[in-house]
Design an enzyme around this catalytic site. Sequence first.
Site, PDB file in Angstrom:
ATOM      1  N   SER A 176     -55.110 -23.604 -21.173  1.00  0.00           N
ATOM      2  CA  SER A 176     -55.059 -24.955 -21.739  1.00  0.00           C
ATOM      3  C   SER A 176     -55.249 -24.922 -23.261  1.00  0.00           C
ATOM      4  CB  SER A 176     -56.114 -25.831 -21.057  1.00  0.00           C
ATOM      5  OG  SER A 176     -55.958 -27.191 -21.411  1.00  0.00           O
ATOM      6  N   ASP A 198     -47.771 -30.204 -13.614  1.00  0.00           N
ATOM      7  CA  ASP A 198     -48.763 -30.379 -14.676  1.00  0.00           C
ATOM      8  C   ASP A 198     -48.240 -31.386 -15.695  1.00  0.00           C
ATOM      9  OD1 ASP A 198     -50.656 -30.210 -16.649  1.00  0.00           O
ATOM     10  OD2 ASP A 198     -50.616 -28.023 -16.823  1.00  0.00           O
ATOM     11  N   HIS A 251     -52.805 -28.563 -13.622  1.00  0.00           N
ATOM     12  CA  HIS A 251     -53.452 -27.894 -14.743  1.00  0.00           C
ATOM     13  C   HIS A 251     -54.612 -26.995 -14.295  1.00  0.00           C
ATOM     14  CE1 HIS A 251     -53.333 -27.787 -19.100  1.00  0.00           C
ATOM     15  NE2 HIS A 251     -54.655 -27.860 -19.159  1.00  0.00           N
TER      16      HIS A 251
END
Length: 467
Positions: free
Chosen positions: A227, A397, A423
Amino acid sequence: MAPIPFLGRLNLAEYAALVGSFFLVGLEAFIRILTLALPTSIISLFYRASRRLFNRFTSPADKKAVTRKKDVSSSIRDASDFVDLCALYGYYAEEHVVQTGDGYLLGVHRLAWRRGEEDQKVNHGKNSVKKNVVYLHHGLLMNSEVWVCLTDEERCLPFKLVEKGYDVWLGNNRGNKYSKKSVHHSPTDISFWDFSMDEFAFHDIPDSIQYILETTGAPSLSYIGFSQGTAQAFATLAVHPKLNDQVNVFIALAPAMSPAGLSNGVVDALVKASPQVLFLLFGRRSILSSANMWQAILFPPIFVRAIDMGLSFLFGWHAKNISTSQKLAAYPHLYSFTSTKSVVHWFQIMRTESFQMYDDDVQPVVSLGSVSKYTKVAKFPTRNIKTPIVLVYGGSDSLVDINVMMKELPPHTIATEIPHYEHLDFLWAREVETLVFPHVFDALESFIDAEHSKEEYDRYRSARHAS
């Protein structure tokens, strides 16, 4: 007359959403202050009450899911820190401190030994065992614990890397649980929290990598980000050309650059609002620092449901690939401190649809001309990255727009989609060891140094095809 900082940016519905968010934040602040004033016995009473509510309104099937693997989940949930989490599985973890160029002290963790190898010297002197170095970095509002709070050892990427013979290091951003110290400022000072992703890119990541290479004597390392940990690598590799000669390969799990999919009214209003409004709403220090309070007063299954509802509301994630026992274990380790400014930076990126540096300039209320004609915030020049880039992203995602991302990256970038993944699945999903890890191992075994040769790319493509 004082200017209204977000005049002209929001429509009526967005104004209403923004006012509503002010109310909710104010209510939460009131509850937090009230909770801090309460004795421990009263807080325990709230906890027991939330547990009774859960037992009364939960189906037998859900209760069975909660009690399954209860001992493992409870041990992981209650572990106090990274070292304790690793010790649950028999791994010895070292703790290091990196001082950045601007004076922040970052906690860095190391896993270099298989069980039973603790007496060996690894990457320390001529007679030590030589191992390739891998560096992992967490996402937004997280710390290094998110990598190791798994209920199954097989799904824990750092442990699997250790077993494969790697010297594994895990970093932490300034301001989080392990990096809440500076030689210049106290964390109670506003100046301590005056940082955005710019500081992560110009200091935290390159300084951590330099410390690791100096400590291990390795000429280069491989980088795995999750991320925001990928965004920080995109940024730092783009602005530090020489760093590309020290990174074998950059593996981006759930990569973040220009997030998409935040379409609900509250978030959309916050994204469009001026930074002054966001600082007024959340303050200029740590954002959402009350998360730990809610964890303390809520029965764990209710806390898990609250997190799931928040993720669904903000991002449209359903978290169905993560088991209930894994959520009970990991969600208490999900949150860590960061600055409001770093979140404002993401909102600027989303509003401008540009992976750019933090915009310190306050835009005028009413523009008499084209502001962009005279001012332009510098973008991170990500097309200049020379390090091999391997993207592994989820088809479900909402934070990844792979087409937009690929346009901003160099042509040697290789992307692989995991169709049904969201995610957080890249950290904790049930089949992460079979769906994601092979792509990671193929990249690590193909790009073994910082030469970035054609043979390495051919080797990776061949391994990827076989996988």
